[in-house]
Design an enzyme around this catalytic site. Structure first.
Site, PDB file in Angstrom:
ATOM      1  N   PHE A 112       0.814  -1.225   0.000  1.00  0.00           N
ATOM      2  CA  PHE A 112       0.000   0.000   0.000  1.00  0.00           C
ATOM      3  C   PHE A 112       0.840   1.264   0.000  1.00  0.00           C
ATOM      4  O   PHE A 112       0.376   2.330  -0.383  1.00  0.00           O
ATOM      5  CB  PHE A 112      -0.986  -0.018   1.187  1.00  0.00           C
ATOM      6  CG  PHE A 112      -0.570   0.801   2.378  1.00  0.00           C
ATOM      7  CD1 PHE A 112       0.255   0.276   3.364  1.00  0.00           C
ATOM      8  CD2 PHE A 112      -1.015   2.099   2.520  1.00  0.00           C
ATOM      9  CE1 PHE A 112       0.627   1.034   4.458  1.00  0.00           C
ATOM     10  CE2 PHE A 112      -0.647   2.868   3.611  1.00  0.00           C
ATOM     11  CZ  PHE A 112       0.181   2.329   4.584  1.00  0.00           C
ATOM     12  N   LYS A 113       2.103   1.134   0.412  1.00  0.00           N
ATOM     13  CA  LYS A 113       2.938   2.334   0.488  1.00  0.00           C
ATOM     14  C   LYS A 113       3.173   2.963  -0.888  1.00  0.00           C
ATOM     15  O   LYS A 113       3.501   4.138  -0.991  1.00  0.00           O
ATOM     16  CB  LYS A 113       4.215   2.031   1.228  1.00  0.00           C
ATOM     17  CG  LYS A 113       3.895   1.763   2.707  1.00  0.00           C
ATOM     18  CD  LYS A 113       5.092   1.536   3.568  1.00  0.00           C
ATOM     19  CE  LYS A 113       4.690   1.427   5.040  1.00  0.00           C
ATOM     20  NZ  LYS A 113       3.914   0.202   5.321  1.00  0.00           N
ATOM     21  N   ASP A 114       2.965   2.201  -1.938  1.00  0.00           N
ATOM     22  CA  ASP A 114       3.023   2.783  -3.288  1.00  0.00           C
ATOM     23  C   ASP A 114       2.019   3.917  -3.450  1.00  0.00           C
ATOM     24  O   ASP A 114       2.249   4.839  -4.228  1.00  0.00           O
ATOM     25  CB  ASP A 114       2.689   1.723  -4.347  1.00  0.00           C
ATOM     26  CG  ASP A 114       3.811   0.705  -4.525  1.00  0.00           C
ATOM     27  OD1 ASP A 114       4.981   1.050  -4.283  1.00  0.00           O
ATOM     28  OD2 ASP A 114       3.504  -0.438  -4.919  1.00  0.00           O
TER      29      ASP A 114
END
Ligand SMILES: *Cc1c(COP(=O)(O)O)cnc(C)c1O
Length: 494
Positions: A112-114
């Site tokens: 999710f850090k993308d």
């Protein structure tokens, strides 16, 4: 829109570009907008027909007022391009019992850090120009796994920047390690630390607060900045998907206009769930925020007792991105609820004694919006298995922590609201433990687990992961935690 420190510095406020460029405020506090912009039902309705990049540009423009809408749209369109997020940046799928899953891991590193780290470097690059910066920026990252790869991928070959990532050698999965060690790009460095995530994060914080060190770097034409979720540029793009998710649920008829939803977030550094809280403060119809933790349940204890106490054992779990004892973004919550004086005092106590206790009147404000649940390792595995067998959905170990918390919250509270459960990683990022959960065994080699899991479930390995595990590692250095500073200056100036 001006930004101030959670601990009281920068009273006159700095620009968003300055906050994004510097990361931390001068007193060690975190930057926060002076006021929270407000949205209403009409605003939400107007977003519904828009694409994700358009929604992002509109929402970001409320906070980043020194960026033009055109600049933000260009950055969001590049960051969330259709060929990078397949099938889309933040799709929602439904689970049983009034639960929906917001899948945030369809980007280039399958985590999710993308969602933040594809756009943050673009905002950062503009921030350098907007503030007239002449020096080169060295992005310093401490990671418990996913941030490192996502930051490397976001900053690689971005003009005017270098990036160095420290990860705890025993605190990340084999696949995460492979992803980082095979990173491409001319401006990157990846180093393992003998220690846990907090050691890596403490080491990075120490480097950030060392004025002599900063001066030496600056004389060499380099300054330090952060890509951790303490940077406002990391946090602000995360607000977007909560509002966007609400739009999608409304568009698809899952909820009625104005209907409140609950949100459950697998939490580590408290960044993702805090972004959901800002969406709520802006006026998005969100009721409770369920903070889901693993066996490192410091936040659960805090949300049940008002006491934050880091003097406790640290566990390495199957959800390593949540193995954290100091959740940095909690400081932002204290600031919003209690103001900078109390916030600064609690942070002083945390630094000096490793703990602080909120009096009932302060704690009551926290409890209004947040509840905490934690899930142990056995239950995490059981949740992965049950979700696969009962719902035909393959989820990773972090998402399982959230699914388990959401289910218990819903049955404890007999809550009638729809629940948005946030899914933060592809099951293949943690294939060994997902396979273990399903079958009771896993291969010694984590990488073999990927193929085995694919064979067993027929769910395809995401292309970025298949790619990373087929490459030869480039960065294999491991150092003592005390050698982090010299490693930084070597890379910056050497
Ligand atoms: C980073 C991460 C989290 C925790 O998010 P925070 O914003 O740090 O609370 C949860 N799950 C995964 C897979 C992550 O990478």
């Amino acid at each position: 829109m001006k930004y101030v420190s959670t601990r009281g510095a920068n009273k006159d406020g700095v620009s968003a570009a300055y906050a994004i460029k510097t990361g931390l405020a001068s007193d060690g506090g975190l930057f926060m907008p002076e006021v929270i912009p407000q949205i209403d039902a009409e605003y939400i309705n107007d977003l519904i027909p828009l694409s994700y990049p358009e929604r992002a540009a509109k929402i970001l423009s409320l906070f980043l007022t020194d960026y033009t809408y055109e600049e933000l749209l260009e950055d969001a369109s590049g960051a969330y391009a259709a060929d990078k997020f397949i099938p889309s940046p933040a799709p929602i799928t439904s689970l049983s019992g009034g639960k929906y899953m917001l899948e945030l891991w369809h980007g280039p590193t399958s985590a999710f850090k993308d969602m933040a780290l594809q756009i943050m470097p673009r905002l950062f690059s503009r921030a350098l120009k907007k503030t007239g910066e002449q020096r080169e920026a060295l992005i310093l990252v401490a990671t418990s796994g996913d941030t490192g790869k996502a930051a490397l991928e976001g900053y690689r070959d971005v003009e005017g920047t270098k990036i160095k990532v420290f990860y705890p050698i025993d605190g990340v999965s084999r696949v995460q390690k492979m992803q980082m060690q095979t990173q491409e790009g001319k401006n990157v460095s990846v180093v393992g630390i003998k220690g846990n995530f907090d050691d890596a994060q403490t080491g990075v914080k120490k480097i950030f607060s060392d004025e002599k060190f900063a001066k030496a770097l600056s004389d060499g034409g380099v300054f330090l900045s952060s890509a951790n979720s303490i940077n406002w540029g990391r946090l602000v793009p995360q607000i977007v998907y909560y509002i966007s998710a609400y739009c999608d649920l409304l568009r698809d008829g899952a909820i009625a206009e104005g209907e409140k939803i609950d949100v459950c977030v697998p939490t580590g550094n408290f960044g993702n769930i805090f972004a959901a809280y800002i969406a709520k403060l802006m006026g998005a119809p969100i009721d409770k925020l369920v903070c889901a933790s693993n066996k490192n349940n410091i936040l659960t204890d805090f949300l049940r007792s008002g006491v934050y106490d880091r003097n406790r054992a640290f566990y390495t779990t199957m959800s390593p991105s949540m193995d954290i004892l100091i959740s940095s973004n909690l400081e932002r919550l204290l600031y919003v609820l209690l103001g900078h004086e109390k916030c600064a005092e609690y942070m002083r106590k945390l630094a000096a004694e490793g703990k602080y206790a909120l009096p009932e009147e302060d704690f009551a404000k926290v409890k209004e919006s947040f509840v905490g649940y934690f899930t142990d390792e056995e239950e995490c595995k059981a949740t992965v298995k049950a979700t696969y067998e009962n719902e035909n959905r393959l989820i990773d170990t972090h998402t399982a922590i959230a699914v388990s918390a959401a289910e218990r919250y819903m049955s404890d509270s007999e809550a009638k609201s729809k629940m948005l459960v946030v899914s933060t990683a592809s099951p293949y990022k943690f294939a060994g433990d997902v396979l273990l959960s399903l079958s009771g065994a896993k291969p010694e080699d984590d990488l073999l687990a990927l193929r085995a899991l694919e064979d067993r479930t027929g769910v395809e390995i995401p292309a970025p992961l298949a790619d990373a595990i087929s490459k030869t590692p480039i960065y294999t250095d491991v150092i003592e935690k005390n050698d982090m500073a010299s490693s930084v200056s070597e890379f910056a100036l050497g």
